[in-house]
Design a protein around this motif. Structure first.
Motif, PDB file in Angstrom:
ATOM      1  N   ILE A  68      -8.545 -34.340  16.570  1.00 42.14           N
ATOM      2  CA  ILE A  68      -9.054 -33.054  16.093  1.00 42.14           C
ATOM      3  C   ILE A  68     -10.210 -32.678  17.012  1.00 42.14           C
ATOM      4  O   ILE A  68     -11.185 -33.419  17.132  1.00 42.14           O
ATOM      5  CB  ILE A  68      -9.561 -33.130  14.635  1.00 42.14           C
ATOM      6  CG1 ILE A  68      -8.429 -33.494  13.678  1.00 42.14           C
ATOM      7  CG2 ILE A  68     -10.199 -31.803  14.226  1.00 42.14           C
ATOM      8  CD1 ILE A  68      -7.349 -32.459  13.550  1.00 42.14           C
ATOM      9  N   ASN A  80      -1.978 -33.380  15.899  1.00 46.95           N
ATOM     10  CA  ASN A  80      -2.702 -33.220  14.648  1.00 46.95           C
ATOM     11  C   ASN A  80      -3.196 -31.781  14.563  1.00 46.95           C
ATOM     12  O   ASN A  80      -2.995 -30.998  15.500  1.00 46.95           O
ATOM     13  CB  ASN A  80      -3.868 -34.211  14.583  1.00 46.95           C
ATOM     14  CG  ASN A  80      -4.200 -34.633  13.173  1.00 46.95           C
ATOM     15  OD1 ASN A  80      -3.747 -34.037  12.196  1.00 46.95           O
ATOM     16  ND2 ASN A  80      -5.006 -35.679  13.041  1.00 46.95           N
ATOM     17  N   ASP A  97      -6.471 -29.207  12.625  1.00 43.55           N
ATOM     18  CA  ASP A  97      -7.484 -28.850  11.641  1.00 43.55           C
ATOM     19  C   ASP A  97      -6.984 -27.578  10.970  1.00 43.55           C
ATOM     20  O   ASP A  97      -7.057 -26.484  11.542  1.00 43.55           O
ATOM     21  CB  ASP A  97      -8.819 -28.611  12.346  1.00 43.55           C
ATOM     22  CG  ASP A  97      -9.936 -28.233  11.376  1.00 43.55           C
ATOM     23  OD1 ASP A  97      -9.633 -27.927  10.205  1.00 43.55           O
ATOM     24  OD2 ASP A  97     -11.099 -28.229  11.808  1.00 43.55           O
ATOM     25  N   TRP A 115      -7.169 -24.320  18.345  1.00 42.09           N
ATOM     26  CA  TRP A 115      -6.843 -25.503  17.552  1.00 42.09           C
ATOM     27  C   TRP A 115      -5.579 -26.196  18.019  1.00 42.09           C
ATOM     28  O   TRP A 115      -5.399 -27.405  17.830  1.00 42.09           O
ATOM     29  CB  TRP A 115      -6.667 -25.096  16.086  1.00 42.09           C
ATOM     30  CG  TRP A 115      -5.587 -24.085  15.892  1.00 42.09           C
ATOM     31  CD1 TRP A 115      -5.710 -22.728  15.954  1.00 42.09           C
ATOM     32  CD2 TRP A 115      -4.203 -24.349  15.648  1.00 42.09           C
ATOM     33  NE1 TRP A 115      -4.492 -22.120  15.756  1.00 42.09           N
ATOM     34  CE2 TRP A 115      -3.550 -23.100  15.567  1.00 42.09           C
ATOM     35  CE3 TRP A 115      -3.451 -25.517  15.491  1.00 42.09           C
ATOM     36  CZ2 TRP A 115      -2.174 -22.995  15.348  1.00 42.09           C
ATOM     37  CZ3 TRP A 115      -2.082 -25.416  15.267  1.00 42.09           C
ATOM     38  CH2 TRP A 115      -1.466 -24.156  15.199  1.00 42.09           C
ATOM     39  N   ASP A 163      -4.742 -29.708  20.008  1.00 45.35           N
ATOM     40  CA  ASP A 163      -4.573 -31.026  19.395  1.00 45.35           C
ATOM     41  C   ASP A 163      -3.104 -31.368  19.174  1.00 45.35           C
ATOM     42  O   ASP A 163      -2.781 -32.478  18.742  1.00 45.35           O
ATOM     43  CB  ASP A 163      -5.313 -31.086  18.050  1.00 45.35           C
ATOM     44  CG  ASP A 163      -6.818 -30.971  18.211  1.00 45.35           C
ATOM     45  OD1 ASP A 163      -7.349 -31.474  19.217  1.00 45.35           O
ATOM     46  OD2 ASP A 163      -7.472 -30.381  17.325  1.00 45.35           O
TER      47      ASP A 163
END
Length: 447
Positions: A309, A344, A346, A356, A359
Motif C-alpha cells: 500500500i 493490493n 487502499d 492508488w 499497488d
C-alpha cells in the motif's frame, strides 16, 4: 490510467453458476465412448487418461449408460471491485520495470543471471493469450495452443478478454526487447489453453480437458488463475471433486505441476463454510461442507496474494510492504502452499485522485474488439495494473519454470518442494496467509 482488480472464476453471493441441461460429465470407468455414441450422445472431450467423457445430449440418454454423471457447469469471472476498462536486455532495462514492484520484490534480475526459463513449457488455462502482443510474440506457441470452448474463435488470441494476456506476461514477458515489461521466465514457451469465451464463461469440463491436454504435450507447469467457491462436497460436487482429483493426480504423476489461484473471497479455507440447499429435491434443505476448486484439489499448488500500500504514491513511503496479505485473498493454514505478489489496494484512496493503482500488478494486456455480429476484429495491445490471486498464481508458475530449467530432471513434486523450501518466512503477519512462505525465485534457482 485506470486499474482493475480481477480474480479467477468464482461462485459466490454475487456470481451465479449456470448448470447445463445438455452437457454432462460421465464417469467412463463403467462405460465407453462407443456406448455413449450408440446412445445418441455427442462426445465433446474423450479424456480416457482419467476415465472421463464429456458429452452433449439428452439427460435420459446419459442416464441409460448406467454410470455416474453430473451436468457441466459454467462460471463467470469474479471481480472483487467494480470492473474498469484497462488502458491500453536485462529485466531492469525494460521501461516498465520501475512499476513492477512484484518483480523487484522477488529479485528477478538475480534469478535471470542463472536462468531465464530456457527449455521449459508452460500452459495458461485462461481467457486466451495474445500471441501478437509485442512482449509475448517471442513466447507463444500458436501451433500447440488450443481453444477448448465451442465458440469457434480459435486460440492464440485474447478472445475471452484481457485476463489471460496479463497472466502470460507475468510469466514470460520479453526481457530483451527494450520495451514494455519483464516476465519471471521470459525464455519459457507459452501454450494458450483457452477455456473462456467472449461472454467470460468457463466450463468445468473444458478446464479438465485443458489440464489433460497440457500433460499430453509435455507441459512442465500449468497456470490456473481461476477457481470456484463455494462448491458443495455433496450432490454433483462429489463427482466434480472425484474427477478433479483424478485429473490433478494424473497430471502430477506425469510431470506437469499444476498451480492455482487461492481465490478472492477473503475467506479462511481452512474452515470452509457450509452450503445449505435442497440437494436431493425432496423439499428439505440440507447443509454440507463447502470446498474451493481447483486450488484445494490434490497435487495442486495453492497461491495466496500479497501486495503493498503506497508504492510510489504514499506520502511517507509504504504503509504496507510487498509481503502484506492482499485485502481480498483467501487464506488458511493447510489451504495455502505459498504466497506471491498479486497486488493490493487502499480502498479509501480510490477516486481521490491519487495513483492508488500503482499497488496493483503491472503487465501486458490485450483488449479484444468485436463487430456487432460477433466477428473478431483484432485487439489493442498495451499494459495495465490488475490485481487478484490470479496475478499471484503466474508468479509461482514463472518461478517453477526457472527451477525446472535449472533442474531438467526434476519431477513435479521436486519442483513444488523446491519452491516451498526456499520461500521466505514472514514474521509480521499471520502464517495462515503464507503456507511455506513468500515466493523467492532467486533462492529457488540457487538451491
Amino acid at each position: 490510467m485506470s486499474g482493475s482488480l480481477l480474480g479467477g472464476i468464482a461462485v459466490g453471493s454475487s456470481v451465479v453458476a449456470a448448470t447445463s441441461t445438455s452437457r454432462f460429465l460421465v464417469d467412463a470407468k463403467a462405460t465407453s465412448r462407443t456406448k455413449a455414441e450408440a446412445a445418441g450422445l455427442d462426445v465433446v472431450h474423450d479424456l480416457r487418461e482419467i476415465d472421463l467423457l464429456v458429452v452433449n445430449g439428452a439427460e435420459a440418454d446419459v442416464r441409460s449408460l448406467n454410470t455416474t454423471y453430473a451436468p457441466d457447469t459454467t462460471y463467470s469471472l469474479n471481480r472483487p471491485l467494480s470492473d474498469q476498462t484497462p488502458i491500453a536486455a536485462s529485466a531492469t532495462d525494460e521501461p516498465g520495470y520501475e512499476y513492477q514492484w512484484d518483480k523487484q520484490a522477488q529479485n528477478i534480475p538475480a534469478a535471470h543471471e542463472i536462468t531465464r526459463g530456457d527449455e521449459t513449457r508452460v500452459a495458461v488455462i485462461d481467457t486466451g493469450v495474445a500471441a501478437g502482443h509485442p512482449d509475448l510474440e517471442h513466447a507463444v506457441n500458436e501451433d500447440l495452443s488450443r481453444n477448448f470452448t465451442d465458440d469457434g474463435y480459435g486460440a492464440g488470441g485474447p478472445f475471452g478478454g484481457y485476463h489471460g494476456t496479463h497472466v502470460a506476461g507475468i510469466i514470460a514477458a520479453d526481457d530483451q526487447n527494450e520495451g514494455g515489461v519483464v516476465g519471471t521466465a521470459p525464455a519459457t514457451e507459452v501454450v494458450d489453453c483457452r477455456v473462456f469465451s467472449p461472454e467470460s464463461l468457463a466450463s468445468f469440463a473444458d478446464i479438465l480437458a485443458a489440464i489433460v491436454y497440457s500433460v499430453r504435450i509435455d507441459v512442465d507447469v500449468a497456470n490456473m488463475s481461476l477457481g470456484a467457491y463455494p462448491v458443495s462436497r455433496k450432490a454433483q460436487g462429489q463427482l466434480y471433486g472425484k474427477m478433479l482429483n483424478r485429473t490433478t493426480t494424473y497430471a502430477n504423476s506425469n510431470g506437469t505441476l499444476l498451480v492455482a489461484a487461492a481465490g478472492n473471497d477473503s475467506t479462511d479455507l481452512q474452515h470452509d463454510g457450509r452450503i445449505c440447499t435442497d440437494f436431493d429435491g425432496d423439499g428439505t434443505e440440507e447443509c454440507a461442507p463447502a470446498v474451493s476448486l481447483p486450488n484445494e484439489a490434490a497435487n495442486v499448488v495453492s497461491v495466496s496474494a500479497t501486495g503493498p500500500i503506497g508504492y510510489q504514491w504514499g506520502d511517507e513511503g509504504l504503509e504496507e510492504g510487498f509481503y502484506s496479505p492482499a485485502f481480498y485473498t483467501n487464506y488458511g493454514t493447510n489451504a495455502i502452499d505459498v504466497a506471491a505478489p498479486g497486488g493490493n489496494a487502499d480502498l479509501d484512496a480510490i477516486d481521490t485522485g491519487v495513483p492508488w493503482y500503482l499497488d496493483l500488478v503491472y503487465n501486458t494486456i490485450a483488449m479484444p474488439e468485436y463487430a456487432d455480429d460477433g466477428t473478431y476484429e483484432g485487439a489493442t495491445y498495451g499494459y495495465d495494473w490488475i490485481a487478484g490471486t490470479s496475478m499471484a498464481c503466474p508468479q509461482v508458475v514463472g518461478a517453477a519454470a526457472l527451477v525446472k530449467s535449472q533442474n531438467p530432471d526434476f519431477n513435479a513434486n521436486q519442483v513444488r518442494q523446491t519452491l516451498k523450501n526456499t520461500a521466505e518466512t514472514v514474521e509480521e503477519y499471520d502464517k495462515t496467509y503464507y503456507g511455506s512462505g513468500f515466493l523467492n525465485p532467486a533462492a529457488a534457482v540457487e538451491q
